[in-house]
Design an enzyme around this catalytic site. Sequence first.
Site, mmCIF file in Angstrom:
data_model
loop_
_atom_site.group_PDB
_atom_site.id
_atom_site.type_symbol
_atom_site.label_atom_id
_atom_site.label_comp_id
_atom_site.label_asym_id
_atom_site.label_seq_id
_atom_site.Cartn_x
_atom_site.Cartn_y
_atom_site.Cartn_z
ATOM 1 N N LYS A 30 -3.492 -1.842 9.506
ATOM 2 C CA LYS A 30 -2.161 -2.410 9.320
ATOM 3 C C LYS A 30 -1.155 -1.517 10.054
ATOM 4 C CE LYS A 30 0.854 -3.716 5.399
ATOM 5 N NZ LYS A 30 0.964 -3.638 3.914
ATOM 6 N N ILE A 56 1.745 -2.468 -2.739
ATOM 7 C CA ILE A 56 2.643 -2.058 -3.814
ATOM 8 C C ILE A 56 3.027 -3.246 -4.686
ATOM 9 C CG2 ILE A 56 4.836 -2.340 -2.587
ATOM 10 C CD1 ILE A 56 5.770 0.281 -3.976
ATOM 11 N N GLY A 57 2.662 -4.452 -4.248
ATOM 12 C CA GLY A 57 2.959 -5.620 -5.066
ATOM 13 C C GLY A 57 1.940 -6.727 -4.882
ATOM 14 N N GLY A 58 0.801 -6.364 -4.276
ATOM 15 C CA GLY A 58 -0.242 -7.341 -4.012
ATOM 16 C C GLY A 58 -0.638 -7.412 -2.554
ATOM 17 N N SER A 59 -0.223 -6.441 -1.757
ATOM 18 C CA SER A 59 -0.254 -6.572 -0.298
ATOM 19 C C SER A 59 -1.624 -6.468 0.360
ATOM 20 C CB SER A 59 0.684 -5.546 0.343
ATOM 21 O OG SER A 59 2.021 -5.840 0.000
ATOM 22 N N LEU A 117 8.022 -5.035 4.754
ATOM 23 C CA LEU A 117 6.774 -5.007 3.959
ATOM 24 C C LEU A 117 6.865 -5.820 2.669
ATOM 25 C CD1 LEU A 117 5.775 -1.212 4.149
ATOM 26 C CD2 LEU A 117 4.938 -3.078 5.581
ATOM 27 N N SER A 154 1.658 -8.116 2.239
ATOM 28 C CA SER A 154 2.177 -7.746 3.544
ATOM 29 C C SER A 154 1.097 -7.368 4.557
ATOM 30 C CB SER A 154 3.157 -6.579 3.402
ATOM 31 O OG SER A 154 2.521 -5.443 2.869
#
Length: 588
Positions: A139, A244-247, A197, A223
């Site tokens: 990434k 950090i939130g499902g990326s 992101l 992301s």
Amino acid sequence: MVTMRVLPPSWMTRAADKRADTLNKIRPEWRLSSQDLARAEKQRDLTGPFIQQFLDTDEISIIAMDSIQLVDDIREAKLTAVQVTGAFCKTAAIAHQINNCLHEIFFDEALEHAAWLDAQFAKNRSTVGPLHGLPISLKDQFHVKGVDTTMGYIGWIGSNLGISDPKQVHKVESQITTELLSLGAVLYCKTSLPQTLLLGETKNNLIGETLNPKNRHLSCGGSSGGEGALQALRGSSLGLGTDIGGSVRIPAAFNGIYSLKPTPERLSYRFVANNNPGENTYRSTVGILSTSLGGLDLLLRADLSTKPWLKDPAVIPMPFRDEIASEYGLRANPDGTANSAVALKLGVLWTDGAVQPHPPITRGLKIVVEAMRSAGHKVVDWNPPDQTIGREIHLAFLHADGAHDIRKHLPKPWAFGTFFRGWNYEQLALSGEPLIPDLQKSFKLKEPMDLLRYQDLTLKGQIVDAVIMPVAPHAAVIPGKYYHTGYTAVINLLNYSAVVIPVTRADKHIDIIDDSYRPSNDVDRMNWDAYDPEIYDSGPVGLQIVARKFEEEKVLSIAKIIVSAMETWEAKKKKATLSADDRIGETP
């Protein structure tokens, strides 16, 4: 005499130049014709036969292998590192041309490194490390020497995001990048991500939007969306993302691949570009995406063997724990069936109570539950506390700085057409690009959160058991209609370990609209109204298996059992169907 000020190129010009430069790094023999590109534009599914038409038989054979097969064949001299790297570079080049999924290409350097690895193997008759010759994609947050890290910001073209010292530009390397190279990996490209992101889709002003290659009516997620799309097209078998939130989980679920979100302190984030520096209450974590479960296991084991905690004090000194992996692995037979008294007991979260999953997701949960029960394991419904609180805390942390860090990467003073008294233009950043439309409402400038409020939020949270649950309330989402990230965000808030597995694909003939459902709130209604069986048809459905902090070995072992149990269950169903068909043809 009036001196005219010469303004630098506009952000649009810089972005266009960057896109052209990236395409120019693709070998002429790997470039597609305008006719081929036009056909791709009209294609719903770019995977499988469509992309394979541009590859030869040997290349198709190589990219069809999983990561463990590839390193085994290189170690046994059945394949060379150059052969494997060439196949994945070519496939990634085609993937980018038909689905816009790369930010950086360094194929020539990768092939040079692969040739060096082959020479070392020929000389020493042994591999450099457990990842010898394996191409690994990254990434666009991970620094590679000599290569841009833009993280999707136009202002960082020709540089490394997060590197303020000009003398260090293109010379800094992320610690985990160094570790991968020491293990024998070949790095060859960086994948697309959304501006900032902080979006469950992949859109930026650098390359536009990356769509889902299995159904181009849908998003690839975010992301780490470019990573998911590249792997769905088999342009990579193994890669790194962040979460950090499902990326890493969202792109895995949306693209029909696997991912591991470890607890943040398990792998090194040292020298990795990021937004909101200093936000350490709960951290973004380096995650792994792969076309196979074995790939996740391979990379985690390999990287931990380098003892990353010796160079990064943020990493917990915890080697890969084979005893835990074995303990859970022995609780089932190779076909996933329960091993008598030590059968697994798993919870299943059907809904978080805020937003009801679409029919394909509910059917996916039923598949896993039925397969596990058929295999002799125990599955119980799990009803956690209200998840809305956790999501609100998660969003509050992400917006704690009032969007100041994100905004500083965007406007130049001349982008406003004039200069304003009192503005500190030295603090305004590197280009005139705007926030993409999807983010303009979320990231309006405001006062940063005060310290006492920030500290109060760190004291809230709940502890849960390991569960099977949705990654999102939908299959790979219709672009612009990702309304609820609560299914992944709460897991980050708790720093839990999670593995995503592909389960099925949406089917317009089976996953019909339930007209009896009455949404419970406005977001639930928007999500429910967005479900269109025709558009979602064939969209991948993935689910996450969640365990507590630092239980990566455990959750990987449980995932392997679930996948084996599903395969056994599907085989039984197929056999039963064939037997029934035979009986229909029998003469009474």
